[in-house]
Every structure is written in structure tokens, then in C-alpha cells.
Design a protein around this motif. Structure first.
Motif: not given
Length: 272
Positions: A9, A15, A19, A32, A50
Motif C-alpha cells: 500500500n 485504499a 485500488a 496491506w 479492495l
């Protein structure tokens, strides 16, 4: 079987941005790194963003170490047990932990305590359907592949091999083929690999300039059929994508079956 190439990440806890970047650049897997200070409801909300990706989880918690001989070890264990529960509620099946993170001198840690507490954590993970894997570090205790092997063998943990950390400690063990010592004894318990060239103090993770920098450890990882998750552990988008292209060219030159279909289950959760 061809491992899945995953990314970290790189946008911290954003997020939605992650993505979009992962979809645009062909990543189907995300490793993550959990923020333990984030309320669980917010964590679960981010994980829903996600939902189209395969996810595994990384506990990069500074100051948290089950090997501490004092009450910090107990507090660390309690936090990591809660984190297993959080991962399970998010549908996760894999979680990587550390000992020695941010503690280069190994102050206050104890081998027996590491094994005992990690055993408890692994057992809790097994009962929750979460495979708890120990990562090799550049700091005690796991900067010694023999101690790393002992902790894994006696705790029943699964394994995450960081090839950059292994490279960084090669001078501590000049008579060893360092990557072989980390990888080969754990071929049946090795689930995840962190891919980059090396770690340098003051610079962090260094990307490979060519396949020559990383082909030898990649060949060794290929001997572990259970290691189907190769995370490019680089935070800069450009170096991440260059390393992705190197891995794709590596796969093109090797005989791998296509990557597995989506499967959230790890290896059978049996004690070592």
C-alpha cells in the motif's frame, strides 16, 4: 506455479487511490501494511474498497515485538492476537509479523520468549484461519538464519522471506550462501516473499538495476511451491513498475504454470 506479483500500500492507508493505481498497472494482489491505530470500522471500510484484489496483511508495528522479555512482550502478543481477529473479520488468511523491527541492538529481547509468544500467536491464527508468517529481518534475532530456522521450527510459524534483508546481512555470515540458508530449510512453510535488491541504512529498500541483482534468490524461491506471493516491497511508483517489469521478464524466461485462480486459503494449518 507462477507466483502472483503483489504490491504494497504505497499510498499509506488510502485504499481508493491504491485500488485505482493497482488496477491501472495490472496488479491483482495487494500486501496491506496495517495501521494499528486505525479503528476497526475504518479498516474494514478500506478493505471493502479492495474487494476485487487478493489481499495479504503485514504487521509493520514499530515497538511491537513478542520477543521482549518484559511486559512489552505480553502487550505485543495481545495486540497481534487482536490483529489476527481483525484480519479474519476482513476475510484475510495471511499475516506477516516480525521480531527485531526497529531494534538493531536486540535490546530486551529473548529467544525463548520469542518462541513461546509466537507459538501462542500462531495457534490463535490457526484457529482463526489466518496463517501467521515470520519475516527475516536485518536485526536480532532473525538476522541469523540458524536462529530464524529455530524460531520457525519451534513455534510452528509459516515463513515470509525478505530477499533484500537476506542480502543486507550477508557480511554477518560470510561462510554461508545466505539466501539458501534462509529459503531452502523452509520450502514447505514459505508462503510469501518480499522482492527488491537490498536494504541500506539511511536509504531503505534499494531496487534491482537488472535481473542479475535478484535472479539467484528468485531461482531459490522457485523451489518453494508454496511461495505463491511475491511482493515488490518498494514504495516509489517508478521503481515499483520497473521491478514489476523485471519479474515479468523473469517469468517469461522460466517455465511456470499460470498464476492460481483466486484462493484465500493458505496451506493446511498444521503444526511444524
Amino acid at each position: 506455479m507462477q507466483p502472483r506479483i503483489a504490491m504494497c500500500n504505497i499510498f499509506d492507508q488510502d485504499a481508493e487511490r491504491l485500488a485505482e493505481f493497482a488496477s491501472r498497472n495490472g496488479f491483482s494482489g495487494i500486501d496491506w501494511s496495517i495501521d494499528p491505530s486505525l479503528p476497526e470500522s475504518e479498516f474494514l471500510s478500506r478493505m471493502k474498497l479492495l474487494d476485487g484484489f487478493q489481499l495479504r496483511f503485514h504487521c509493520r508495528f514499530h515497538g511491537v515485538d513478542v520477543a521482549y522479555a518484559d511486559r512489552r512482550g505480553d502487550e505485543s502478543l495481545e495486540l497481534l492476537i487482536r490483529t489476527v481477529d481483525r484480519v479474519a473479520r476482513a476475510g484475510g488468511r495471511h499475516m506477516t509479523v516480525h521480531t527485531g523491527l526497529g531494534n538493531p541492538s536486540g535490546e530486551g529481547i529473548d529467544l525463548a520468549r520469542a518462541i513461546d509468544n509466537l507459538s501462542v500467536l500462531v495457534a490463535h491464527g490457526n484457529s482463526s484461519g489466518v496463517a501467521v508468517a515470520l519475516e527475516n529481518m536485518t536485526t536480532p534475532l532473525t538476522n541469523d538464519p540458524l536462529l530464524f530456522h529455530r524460531i520457525v521450527a519451534e513455534s510452528g510459524a509459516f515463513v515470509t522471506i525478505d530477499i533484500g534483508h537476506a542480502h543486507a546481512v550477508r557480511n554477518l555470515h560470510p561462510r554461508m550462501n545466505i539466501c539458501s540458508e534462509y529459503i531452502l530449510p523452509h520450502r514447505e512453510r514459505l508462503l510469501n516473499a518480499h522482492i527488491y535488491y537490498t536494504e541500506q541504512e539511511g536509504f531503505g529498500h534499494i531496487p534491482p538495476e537488472s535481473l542479475t541483482d535478484i535472479s539467484a534468490p528468485l531461482d531459490l524461491l522457485g523451489l518453494a511451491e508454496s511461495c505463491d506471493w511475491w511482493v515488490i516491497e518498494l514504495m516509489g511508483p517508478e521503481e515499483l513498475l520497473r521491478t514489476r517489469d523485471l519479474l515479468r521478464s523473469y517469468f517469461d524466461c522460466r517455465s511456470f504454470l499460470p498464476a492460481a485462480a483466486k484462493n484465500n486459503n493458505p496451506l493446511p494449518l498444521l503444526a511444524a
